[in-house]
Design an enzyme around this catalytic site. Structure first.
Site, PDB file in Angstrom:
ATOM      1  N   TYR A  51       0.812  -1.212   0.000  1.00 29.16           N
ATOM      2  CA  TYR A  51       0.000   0.000   0.000  1.00 29.16           C
ATOM      3  C   TYR A  51       0.850   1.270   0.000  1.00 29.16           C
ATOM      4  O   TYR A  51       1.849   1.362   0.696  1.00 29.16           O
ATOM      5  CB  TYR A  51      -0.930   0.030   1.210  1.00 29.16           C
ATOM      6  CG  TYR A  51      -2.013  -1.024   1.213  1.00 29.16           C
ATOM      7  CD1 TYR A  51      -2.316  -1.760   0.074  1.00 29.16           C
ATOM      8  CD2 TYR A  51      -2.748  -1.292   2.364  1.00 29.16           C
ATOM      9  CE1 TYR A  51      -3.307  -2.730   0.082  1.00 29.16           C
ATOM     10  CE2 TYR A  51      -3.741  -2.253   2.387  1.00 29.16           C
ATOM     11  CZ  TYR A  51      -4.017  -2.973   1.252  1.00 29.16           C
ATOM     12  OH  TYR A  51      -4.987  -3.932   1.266  1.00 29.16           O
ATOM     13  N   HIS A 120      -1.435 -11.939   0.677  1.00 32.53           N
ATOM     14  CA  HIS A 120      -2.274 -10.973  -0.031  1.00 32.53           C
ATOM     15  C   HIS A 120      -3.032 -11.602  -1.194  1.00 32.53           C
ATOM     16  O   HIS A 120      -4.206 -11.277  -1.429  1.00 32.53           O
ATOM     17  CB  HIS A 120      -1.391  -9.829  -0.532  1.00 32.53           C
ATOM     18  CG  HIS A 120      -2.098  -8.529  -0.652  1.00 32.53           C
ATOM     19  ND1 HIS A 120      -1.456  -7.320  -0.591  1.00 32.53           N
ATOM     20  CD2 HIS A 120      -3.404  -8.226  -0.846  1.00 32.53           C
ATOM     21  CE1 HIS A 120      -2.325  -6.332  -0.722  1.00 32.53           C
ATOM     22  NE2 HIS A 120      -3.512  -6.861  -0.891  1.00 32.53           N
ATOM     23  N   SER A 199     -13.464  -3.052   1.278  1.00 32.89           N
ATOM     24  CA  SER A 199     -14.417  -2.302   0.443  1.00 32.89           C
ATOM     25  C   SER A 199     -15.858  -2.635   0.812  1.00 32.89           C
ATOM     26  O   SER A 199     -16.691  -2.925  -0.062  1.00 32.89           O
ATOM     27  CB  SER A 199     -14.174  -2.582  -1.052  1.00 32.89           C
ATOM     28  OG  SER A 199     -12.915  -2.113  -1.456  1.00 32.89           O
ATOM     29  N   PRO A 200     -16.193  -2.602   2.110  1.00 30.74           N
ATOM     30  CA  PRO A 200     -17.548  -2.983   2.530  1.00 30.74           C
ATOM     31  C   PRO A 200     -18.611  -1.982   2.115  1.00 30.74           C
ATOM     32  O   PRO A 200     -19.801  -2.281   2.221  1.00 30.74           O
ATOM     33  CB  PRO A 200     -17.426  -3.056   4.057  1.00 30.74           C
ATOM     34  CG  PRO A 200     -16.357  -2.072   4.391  1.00 30.74           C
ATOM     35  CD  PRO A 200     -15.360  -2.199   3.265  1.00 30.74           C
ATOM     36  N   LEU A 201     -18.179  -0.817   1.615  1.00 29.35           N
ATOM     37  CA  LEU A 201     -19.122   0.187   1.128  1.00 29.35           C
ATOM     38  C   LEU A 201     -18.952   0.419  -0.372  1.00 29.35           C
ATOM     39  O   LEU A 201     -19.204   1.506  -0.891  1.00 29.35           O
ATOM     40  CB  LEU A 201     -18.949   1.494   1.906  1.00 29.35           C
ATOM     41  CG  LEU A 201     -19.278   1.373   3.396  1.00 29.35           C
ATOM     42  CD1 LEU A 201     -18.925   2.648   4.139  1.00 29.35           C
ATOM     43  CD2 LEU A 201     -20.758   1.014   3.595  1.00 29.35           C
ATOM     44  N   GLY A 202     -18.521  -0.635  -1.065  1.00 27.71           N
ATOM     45  CA  GLY A 202     -18.425  -0.559  -2.518  1.00 27.71           C
ATOM     46  C   GLY A 202     -17.508   0.539  -3.002  1.00 27.71           C
ATOM     47  O   GLY A 202     -17.813   1.242  -3.964  1.00 27.71           O
ATOM     48  N   ARG A 203     -16.351   0.687  -2.325  1.00 24.90           N
ATOM     49  CA  ARG A 203     -15.385   1.742  -2.646  1.00 24.90           C
ATOM     50  C   ARG A 203     -16.025   3.129  -2.603  1.00 24.90           C
ATOM     51  O   ARG A 203     -15.734   4.000  -3.404  1.00 24.90           O
ATOM     52  CB  ARG A 203     -14.725   1.477  -4.006  1.00 24.90           C
ATOM     53  CG  ARG A 203     -13.888   0.209  -4.001  1.00 24.90           C
ATOM     54  CD  ARG A 203     -13.186  -0.039  -5.318  1.00 24.90           C
ATOM     55  NE  ARG A 203     -12.272  -1.154  -5.179  1.00 24.90           N
ATOM     56  CZ  ARG A 203     -12.623  -2.440  -5.265  1.00 24.90           C
ATOM     57  NH1 ARG A 203     -13.882  -2.759  -5.513  1.00 24.90           N
ATOM     58  NH2 ARG A 203     -11.733  -3.399  -5.104  1.00 24.90           N
ATOM     59  N   GLY A 204     -16.915   3.287  -1.630  1.00 21.76           N
ATOM     60  CA  GLY A 204     -17.545   4.575  -1.409  1.00 21.76           C
ATOM     61  C   GLY A 204     -18.873   4.761  -2.106  1.00 21.76           C
ATOM     62  O   GLY A 204     -19.638   5.676  -1.763  1.00 21.76           O
ATOM     63  N   PHE A 205     -19.187   3.914  -3.066  1.00 21.72           N
ATOM     64  CA  PHE A 205     -20.425   4.069  -3.826  1.00 21.72           C
ATOM     65  C   PHE A 205     -21.638   3.984  -2.897  1.00 21.72           C
ATOM     66  O   PHE A 205     -22.615   4.741  -3.026  1.00 21.72           O
ATOM     67  CB  PHE A 205     -20.524   2.986  -4.898  1.00 21.72           C
ATOM     68  CG  PHE A 205     -20.988   3.503  -6.231  1.00 21.72           C
ATOM     69  CD1 PHE A 205     -22.007   4.444  -6.328  1.00 21.72           C
ATOM     70  CD2 PHE A 205     -20.419   3.056  -7.412  1.00 21.72           C
ATOM     71  CE1 PHE A 205     -22.436   4.924  -7.561  1.00 21.72           C
ATOM     72  CE2 PHE A 205     -20.839   3.526  -8.650  1.00 21.72           C
ATOM     73  CZ  PHE A 205     -21.850   4.459  -8.717  1.00 21.72           C
TER      74      PHE A 205
END
Length: 317
Positions: A51, A120, A199-205
Site C-alpha cells: 500500500y 495478499h 471495500s464494505p461500502l463498494g469503494r464509497g459508492f
C-alpha cells in the site's frame, strides 16, 4: 464502547468494525485519524507492504504511516498487514520470500510482532501447504500471532487450515459484491474462521456521496473501475438511491445501513471500511448499534439483490 468480535478460534478478538488504511497519505492528518479511531474504540488496523500512493505509482510506505501513528499505543491496537503481491512478478508465497517480507514489514511498522499476517494473493507456483507451514514457523518464532489469507477460494482455505488454523480470510464483500456467499463464507462458518470484508461500502459508492462521475477527483483510482464508468455508473447510482431511501426511513446513513447489513451476515464478520476522515470513522461505528429486523433484511435483499451492481469489481490501471 465498541463491541468486540472474535476472528477464528485462536483467541484473536477485535473491534466489531476495523479501519482500512490503504488510501491514507503519509501525513499528520492520517496519524490523527488513526489515533482518533483508537480513542473511539477501534482496535483493528489493516495495511499491507504494497500500500502507498497507487495513482503516482509509489507503492509501499503505508506500513510506516500506520506504525508511526500507533507509536506509544501499540498495546491498544491489532495490526494486520499482508505480503505476497509483487511488482510485475505475480503473487509470491515461497518460504524465502515470506521470511524476507515479514522482516521488512516489522521494520516498516516499527513493531516486534505482527498481530495478523495475511498472504495478499495466492501464489500459483507455491503449494499453499508450504506457504502456511512457513507462516506457522513465524508464529512459533513470535514474529506473527495469527495467520490469514486474502482473496483465496474455498478449496485453498481448507487446505491451508489443515496445516495451521487460520484466524481470518479477507476478501471484498458488500451489498455490491456478494460472490463470497457462494462457497467461501459457508466454508469459513464451517471451519470457524473469521471474515474481514474490505471495500464494505463498494469503494464509497454505497455511502451515497457519489452522484456523478465528476464527484471523483481527477486523480482518484476509482475512475478506472468498471462500476464507476458510463452506463454502469448510471445504473448503480439508481440502486444507491433506493438504499438511501431505506436508510432515511430508518434514520441512519446509507453507509451505516450497508455496514449493519454486513454485520448481520455472521458474528465472525469484521468489516474494515477505509477512510481518511475521523468523522467517517465515527459514522461507520454507528452501524454497530443498528438492529435490522427480518423485514429490514428482506427489503434490503429486494432493492439490492446479489449481482445487482453493474460492472466488474476491478478495472484496468
Amino acid at each position: 464502547m465498541v463491541g468486540k468480535r472474535k476472528l477464528g478460534s485462536q483467541g484473536l478478538e477485535v473491534s466489531g468494525i476495523g479501519l482500512g488504511t490503504m488510501m491514507m497519505p503519509d501525513t499528520e492528518d492520517s496519524a490523527e485519524t488513526i489515533r482518533g479511531a483508537l480513542d473511539l474504540g477501534v482496535t483493528m488496523f489493516d495495511t499491507a507492504d504494497l500500500y502507498g500512493d497507487f495513482v503516482s505509482g509509489q507503492f509501499g510506505g503505508n506500513e510506516k504511516t500506520v506504525g508511526r501513528a500507533l507509536r506509544g499505543r501499540r498495546d491498544e491496537a491489532i495490526v494486520a498487514t499482508k505480503f505476497g503481491v509483487t511488482h510485475g512478478q505475480g503473487p509470491k508465497g515461497d518460504p524465502a520470500y515470506i521470511k524476507k517480507s515479514v522482516d521488512a514489514s516489522l521494520y516498516s511498522l516499527g513493531l516486534d510482532y505482527i498481530d495478523l499476517y495475511y498472504q495478499h494473493r495466492p501464489d500459483p507456483n507455491t503449494p499453499i501447504e508450504e506457504t502456511v507451514g512457513t507462516l506457522a514457523d513465524l508464529v512459533q518464532q513470535g514474529k506473527i500471532r495469527y495467520i490469514g489469507l486474502s482473496e483465496a477460494p474455498a478449496d485453498l482455505i481448507r487446505r491451508a487450515h489443515a496445516v495451521h488454523p487460520l484466524s481470518a480470510v479477507q476478501t471484498e464483500y458488500s451489498l455490491w459484491s456478494r460472490e463470497v456467499e457462494d462457497d467461501v463464507l459457508p466454508a469459513l462458518k464451517e471451519l470457524g474462521i473469521g471474515l474481514v470484508p474490505y471495500s464494505p461500502l463498494g469503494r464509497g459508492f454505497l455511502t451515497g456521496q457519489i452522484k456523478t462521475f465528476d464527484d471523483l477527483p481527477a486523480d482518484d483510482y476509482r475512475r478506472y473501475y468498471e462500476r464507476f464508468q458510463g452506463d454502469n455508473f448510471a445504473k448503480n447510482v439508481a440502486v444507491v438511491a433506493l438504499i438511501e431511501q431505506l436508510a432515511a426511513e430508518k434514520e441512519v446513513t446509507p453507509a451505516q445501513l450497508g455496514l449493519a447489513w454486513l454485520l448481520a451476515q455472521g458474528e465472525q464478520i469484521v468489516p474494515i471500511p477505509g477512510t481518511k476522515r475521523l468523522e467517517r470513522v465515527r459514522e461507520n461505528l454507528g452501524a454497530l448499534k443498528i438492529e435490522l429486523s427480518a423485514d429490514d433484511l428482506a427489503e434490503i435483499e429486494r432493492i439490492s439483490p446479489k449481482g445487482v451492481a453493474a460492472g466488474g469489481r476491478f478495472g484496468a490501471f
